[in-house]
Scaffold this active site. Sequence first.
Site, mmCIF file in Angstrom:
data_model
loop_
_atom_site.group_PDB
_atom_site.id
_atom_site.type_symbol
_atom_site.label_atom_id
_atom_site.label_comp_id
_atom_site.label_asym_id
_atom_site.label_seq_id
_atom_site.Cartn_x
_atom_site.Cartn_y
_atom_site.Cartn_z
ATOM 1 N N TYR A 1 -42.512 -29.583 -59.395
ATOM 2 C CA TYR A 1 -41.469 -29.950 -58.442
ATOM 3 C C TYR A 1 -41.021 -31.394 -58.650
ATOM 4 C CZ TYR A 1 -39.307 -31.175 -53.976
ATOM 5 O OH TYR A 1 -38.439 -31.634 -53.010
ATOM 6 N N LYS B 1 -37.290 -32.850 -59.791
ATOM 7 C CA LYS B 1 -36.531 -33.752 -58.931
ATOM 8 C C LYS B 1 -36.345 -35.122 -59.584
ATOM 9 C CE LYS B 1 -35.479 -31.336 -55.232
ATOM 10 N NZ LYS B 1 -34.069 -31.125 -54.813
#
Length: 231
Positions: free
Chosen positions: A149, A153
């Site tokens: 994740y 990002k």
Amino acid sequence: MATSVILITGAFGALGQAVARHLAAQGHQLGLLDAAPAVPPALAAEFAAHLQLPALDLSQPAATQQAVAAAQARFGRVDGLVNIAGGFRWETLEAGSAATWQAMFTINLLTAVNTCQAVLPAMLAQGSGRIVNIGAGAAAKAGAGMGAYAASKSGVQRLTEALAEETKLRGITVNAILPSIIDTPANRRDMPDADFSRWVTPEALAEVVGFLLSDGARAITGAGIPVTGRV
């Protein structure tokens, strides 16, 4: 920015709805894009005056370009883009798989790449535009189980910086918002013992998005702006 045409990806989610309501209240015309197979009936009624495009796979360039073309056909221009579409998965590297990394990069980064590329021709032709990407505060340093994740990002931030440099002399600004934990029903279910009052609300994030789309933010580009509540 005066009354404008703004596209919002992930528009049917908690943050997407908050952003849509905030921008609609400001008088903007909206294109609401989402992967959900259908528009929830309540949203369909609430945003009946706006363009609603469900069942979109924004990881596919052709589908993304068709969605932007539909907005241009409806409104005649595209002034802003808010990239909210994304997802989260907690998984350690030891117990996980490369497929999780691929999935996170696809939903969090590739969708933003495709939408940015799709709106650029219109924005460059008119010599103006605003792009706001939703990154994550967690991208600065990944914790356990956060590798895929956070990496995806972090890619959103690098996309923001690179595109801002490419367009800074051409009337377009590109910025990212870096939230902490957002106070959504899903996050409350996943972390029932947390102090929800410390989390940042979708409505607070929507106000920051609205500012970055406005003329007041015309001198800001390439920024990653933490919006963390009290986390």
